[in-house]
Design an enzyme around this catalytic site. Structure first.
Site, PDB file in Angstrom:
ATOM      1  N   MET B 120       0.808  -1.221   0.000  1.00  0.00           N
ATOM      2  CA  MET B 120       0.000   0.000   0.000  1.00  0.00           C
ATOM      3  C   MET B 120       0.839   1.268   0.000  1.00  0.00           C
ATOM      4  O   MET B 120       0.344   2.327   0.376  1.00  0.00           O
ATOM      5  CB  MET B 120      -0.901  -0.012   1.237  1.00  0.00           C
ATOM      6  CG  MET B 120      -2.166  -0.843   1.064  1.00  0.00           C
ATOM      7  SD  MET B 120      -3.257  -0.139  -0.196  1.00  0.00           S
ATOM      8  CE  MET B 120      -4.783  -1.033   0.171  1.00  0.00           C
ATOM      9  N   SER B 121       2.115   1.155  -0.417  1.00  0.00           N
ATOM     10  CA  SER B 121       2.999   2.310  -0.256  1.00  0.00           C
ATOM     11  C   SER B 121       2.615   3.487  -1.155  1.00  0.00           C
ATOM     12  O   SER B 121       3.044   4.608  -0.922  1.00  0.00           O
ATOM     13  CB  SER B 121       4.450   1.904  -0.505  1.00  0.00           C
ATOM     14  OG  SER B 121       4.668   1.637  -1.868  1.00  0.00           O
ATOM     15  N   GLU B 154      16.274  -4.822  -5.721  1.00  0.00           N
ATOM     16  CA  GLU B 154      14.922  -4.671  -5.192  1.00  0.00           C
ATOM     17  C   GLU B 154      14.144  -3.795  -6.163  1.00  0.00           C
ATOM     18  O   GLU B 154      14.579  -2.697  -6.521  1.00  0.00           O
ATOM     19  CB  GLU B 154      14.963  -3.971  -3.829  1.00  0.00           C
ATOM     20  CG  GLU B 154      15.200  -4.884  -2.673  1.00  0.00           C
ATOM     21  CD  GLU B 154      13.968  -5.698  -2.303  1.00  0.00           C
ATOM     22  OE1 GLU B 154      12.850  -5.152  -2.376  1.00  0.00           O
ATOM     23  OE2 GLU B 154      14.129  -6.886  -1.962  1.00  0.00           O
ATOM     24  N   LYS B 158       7.695   3.990  -6.812  1.00  0.00           N
ATOM     25  CA  LYS B 158       7.651   5.194  -5.973  1.00  0.00           C
ATOM     26  C   LYS B 158       7.622   6.433  -6.873  1.00  0.00           C
ATOM     27  O   LYS B 158       7.893   6.355  -8.064  1.00  0.00           O
ATOM     28  CB  LYS B 158       8.911   5.273  -5.081  1.00  0.00           C
ATOM     29  CG  LYS B 158       9.034   4.179  -4.028  1.00  0.00           C
ATOM     30  CD  LYS B 158       8.099   4.376  -2.860  1.00  0.00           C
ATOM     31  CE  LYS B 158       8.265   3.261  -1.822  1.00  0.00           C
ATOM     32  NZ  LYS B 158       8.022   1.905  -2.352  1.00  0.00           N
TER      33      LYS B 158
END
Lengths: 203, 203
Positions: B120-121, B154, B158
């Site tokens: 949910m970032s 990773e 974002k």
DNA sequence: TAGAGTACTGTTTATAAAAACAGTATCCGT
DNA sequence: ACGGATACTGTTTTTATAAACAGTACTCTA
């Protein structure tokens, strides 16, 4: 394109069927047989008429030399309703902005049309201004579902909560207020259920 | 289907071109002419071989009686990457869950693949857990764009903010913290830009 | 009311195209 | 080294098909 006569449409359909099923157009004799005409010449003239009207193209001296020009229109996709006009039912032609092809395999539930969201009242449900909602047409909905509802000719997207004879249409944004509908007095018309969201631009 | 020889593939392509362009399959003589063979008999045997291998079907005694069986595979759509495996490049076959057809006319910018969101970032940007992101492959991005980035094997989604030699990867959820990347020391690899969001289930 | 277009029947002719025949040469696997 | 598949050339035969010819009848429209 000029309108086709019933016979011409029948012949055109026959050609389309052949292309679809066999992989190639029929011969004039095959058309004659299919539509129940005993002479190839009648069919030939019909084909010429179809060619004149722009429905097909005839390639001279080539066997099966019929080219379909206006090919069977492919799946146009879901209609996209851009702006909901007050007091009019949804899905009238005038309100359809365009059609969008969407793989139906993508969504868990089948959508019937797309609706563009106006405003931020469902922000916290991840539905932003300008998003497209995939709507499944339904007259009824369960508590908790996000629905497209019509109250007094106003169309709105809210989360439905049913509590006896009162229906609450809850926004997902504290800046907006809950609409309560007394089902005994006022009519609440469910237009559909939101089954998907599409954001076509980010930023 | 058994593998085709180069010649057989050439003939098959020739037939496909004809069907596509003319609307009907070629005659044996036309194939012979197209591939530069002076006798129809050679072509005929190749067609028989193609029929044996299941690529086409020959309809006896019918002119242009060639039916394509394995029709040119249609646009499979965008690959959907469900789970990003650490340390592997995106878009390897193993990571493609399936393909989804999406009308390209729908999105403002063309997408190259779909990526399923985990977590949910990016909640406050209207991107929820399980959503599919439409990603345009790009090595570079501008400040403010939502990007798919790779840092130390990773992969994360974002919002990018560039400030000189420091790149900030900002979540859209106060419960998550900003990642700062010193471009002089650490490598930040932009995998793509988010150009659309699709939510395939609501509730 | 004349003419253009539709909608045929029925026959003939020319040609487009499939199919068959008679060969040759190369490559591949067993 | 042999059979089977590929990969042809070149010719002939048969059939499938388009195209032309010679009509008839009906329905519009100008």
């Amino acid at each position: 394109m000029k309108p086709l006569t019933a016979r011409q449409q029948e012949i055109l359909d026959c050609i389309r069927r052949s292309v679809e099923k066999e992989g190639f157009p029929p011969t004039i004799a095959e058309i004659a047989l299919a539509i129940g005409v005993s002479s190839p010449h009648g069919v030939r003239e019909q084909l010429r008429a179809l060619a004149r009207k722009g429905a097909i193209e005839l390639i001279p001296s080539a066997s099966r030399g019929i080219r379909l020009l206006a090919k069977a229109e492919e799946n146009p996709g879901l209609p996209l309703i851009g702006k909901v006009a007050a007091g009019r039912p949804l899905m009238t032609d005038a309100q359809v902005e365009r059609h969008c092809r969407l793989g139906p395999e993508l969504f868990e539930h089948k959508g019937d049309y797309l609706l563009r969201v106006q405003g931020m009242s469902m922000r916290d449900a991840g539905i932003l201004d300008g998003d497209l909602l995939v709507i499944q047409r339904e007259q009824e909905a369960r508590s908790g579902q996000i629905v497209v509802a019509r109250i007094d000719d106003e169309v709105t997207v809210k989360r439905l909560q049913l509590d006896g004879a009162i229906a609450y249409l809850e926004p997902a944004n504290p800046e907006f207020s809950v609409i309560a509908v007394d089902l005994g007095r006022q009519q609440l018309c469910i237009e559909g259920i939101v089954v998907g969201v599409i954001r076509t631009r980010v930023d």
